[in-house]
Design an enzyme around this catalytic site. Structure first.
Site, PDB file in Angstrom:
ATOM      1  N   MET A 135       0.801  -1.218   0.000  1.00  0.00           N
ATOM      2  CA  MET A 135       0.000   0.000   0.000  1.00  0.00           C
ATOM      3  C   MET A 135       0.844   1.284   0.000  1.00  0.00           C
ATOM      4  O   MET A 135       0.403   2.318   0.496  1.00  0.00           O
ATOM      5  CB  MET A 135      -0.957  -0.015   1.201  1.00  0.00           C
ATOM      6  N   ARG A 136       2.045   1.206  -0.528  1.00  0.00           N
ATOM      7  CA  ARG A 136       2.906   2.399  -0.632  1.00  0.00           C
ATOM      8  C   ARG A 136       3.247   2.630  -2.091  1.00  0.00           C
ATOM      9  O   ARG A 136       3.659   1.676  -2.770  1.00  0.00           O
ATOM     10  CB  ARG A 136       4.216   2.188   0.134  1.00  0.00           C
ATOM     11  N   ASN A 157       1.912  -4.860 -10.285  1.00  0.00           N
ATOM     12  CA  ASN A 157       1.005  -4.518  -9.176  1.00  0.00           C
ATOM     13  C   ASN A 157      -0.391  -5.052  -9.471  1.00  0.00           C
ATOM     14  O   ASN A 157      -0.802  -5.107 -10.632  1.00  0.00           O
ATOM     15  CB  ASN A 157       0.946  -2.991  -9.035  1.00  0.00           C
ATOM     16  N   HIS A 159      -4.318  -4.156  -8.704  1.00  0.00           N
ATOM     17  CA  HIS A 159      -5.110  -3.031  -8.220  1.00  0.00           C
ATOM     18  C   HIS A 159      -6.598  -3.419  -8.189  1.00  0.00           C
ATOM     19  O   HIS A 159      -7.101  -4.018  -9.142  1.00  0.00           O
ATOM     20  CB  HIS A 159      -4.904  -1.807  -9.123  1.00  0.00           C
TER      21      HIS A 159
HETATM   22  C1  GAR Z   1      -6.093  -6.340  -2.673  1.00  0.00           C
HETATM   23  O1  GAR Z   1      -7.447  -6.100  -2.922  1.00  0.00           O
HETATM   24  C2  GAR Z   1      -5.233  -5.546  -3.639  1.00  0.00           C
HETATM   25  O2  GAR Z   1      -5.799  -5.421  -4.913  1.00  0.00           O
HETATM   26  C3  GAR Z   1      -5.190  -4.209  -2.951  1.00  0.00           C
HETATM   27  O3  GAR Z   1      -5.055  -4.494  -1.584  1.00  0.00           O
HETATM   28  C4  GAR Z   1      -5.666  -5.758  -1.314  1.00  0.00           C
HETATM   29  C5  GAR Z   1      -4.645  -6.618  -0.622  1.00  0.00           C
HETATM   30  O4  GAR Z   1      -5.201  -7.801  -0.179  1.00  0.00           O
HETATM   31  N1  GAR Z   1      -4.109  -3.392  -3.418  1.00  0.00           N
HETATM   32  C6  GAR Z   1      -4.170  -2.079  -3.495  1.00  0.00           C
HETATM   33  O5  GAR Z   1      -5.146  -1.431  -3.177  1.00  0.00           O
HETATM   34  C7  GAR Z   1      -2.910  -1.409  -4.016  1.00  0.00           C
HETATM   35  N2  GAR Z   1      -3.147  -0.018  -4.228  1.00  0.00           N
HETATM   36  P1  GAR Z   1      -4.270  -8.986   0.270  1.00  0.00           P
HETATM   37  O6  GAR Z   1      -3.259  -8.419   1.274  1.00  0.00           O
HETATM   38  O7  GAR Z   1      -5.221  -9.938   0.946  1.00  0.00           O
HETATM   39  O8  GAR Z   1      -3.605  -9.557  -0.928  1.00  0.00           O
END
Ligand code: GAR
Length: 266
Positions: A135-136, A157, A159
């Site tokens: 998330m960075r 990545n 998203h």
């Molecule tokens: C997932 O939904 C991913 O797409 C999102 O965080 C979640 C992580 O879930 N990523 C973002 O928002 C990146 N900007 P996880 O830790 O269970 O894989």
């Protein structure tokens, strides 16, 4: 043609995408293995999963680095190869009219964290770096040190939205709150902007009247767990090609864009 690639993973939280990637590697659906799991968050639950699987894990605590830098910038060491002007010029994370002081503070504190991340990653050579719920945002300082060949990006990545709609940190909630009829997820290469890099693949599903934010998130995550491993396997097979394409509008304006094409299996 690449085979049996070494995958580095960055996570911030639960790590369900990481779990799906580890499973796909075990099942032979990805020709590769995860060689390290790094996190910005000491509490990330996904780290435990890595430890149990015998994979090297490490943490660079972004929050405490940022706090230390903001409270006493002169006493925190900025990497010697960090060139603020160069990073400011390249970055596409802030609009042109953003407060330059704030941008500089953000980028410098990130460079400290990213410098530490790069140092820890050095012990584990990798072919592909996956941001699996990391998330960075990454700055050009970090990106340029991983993507040494601009035509062969190697940071992927996932998203939780159909980019370019709803970039940022809460894709499913933003999609749901907006009242969209279709939600989805996107796998893309990372570039200097926030969720702006070349799209590798997307998967969509309808949002129905009876859906809630939770049900949308669950449906989306289930698609992520399929899509991300599939894209990693395309990379392992050497089937992802980045092409520069130029387009012309009806008014005669030309613009260029990097577009991903997927090569057929041999
Ligand atoms: C997932 O939904 C991913 O797409 C999102 O965080 C979640 C992580 O879930 N990523 C973002 O928002 C990146 N900007 P996880 O830790 O269970 O894989």
């Amino acid at each position: 043609m690449k085979s049996n690639i070494r995958i580095g993973a960055l996570i911030s939280g639960t790590g369900t995408n990481l779990k799906a990637i580890l499973k796909a590697c075990r099942q032979g659906k990805i020709d590769g293995r995860v060689v390290f799991i790094g996190s910005d968050n000491p509490e990330a639950a996904g780290l435990q999963m890595g430890r149990q699987a015998g994979i090297a894990t490490f943490v660079v605590d972004y929050r405490s680095i940022e706090r230390r830098y903001r409270s006493n910038p002169d006493h925190v060491e900025i990497p010697s190869d960090f060139q603020l002007d160069d990073i400011c010029r390249k970055q596409n994370l802030f609009p042109e009219d953003a407060d330059p002081g704030k941008v500089a503070i953000f980028l410098a504190s990130r460079a400290i964290a990213e410098g530490q991340l790069l140092r820890k990653m050095q012990a584990y050579p990798f072919d592909l770096l996956v941001c699996a719920g990391f998330m960075r945002v990454l700055t050009p300082y970090f990106i340029d040190r991983v993507n040494t060949d601009p035509d062969h990006p190697r940071i992927m990545n996932i998203h939780p939205a159909l980019l370019p709609a709803f970039p940022g940190t809460d894709g499913y909630a933003d999609t749901f709150r907006y009242g969209s009829k279709i939600a989805g997820c996107t796998v893309h290469f990372i570039d200097y902007g926030e969720d702006t890099g070349p799209i590798i693949a997307q998967r969509a599903f309808p949002i129905r009247d009876e859906d809630t934010l939770d049900s949308v998130k669950m449906k989306g995550l289930a698609l992520e767990w399929e899509l991300f491993p599939e894209c990693i396997q395309l990379f392992a097979q050497g089937r992802i090609r980045l092409e520069r394409r130029s387009f012309e509008t009806q008014e005669g304006d030309r613009f260029e864009r990097k577009v991903v094409t997927i090569l057929p299996t041999e």
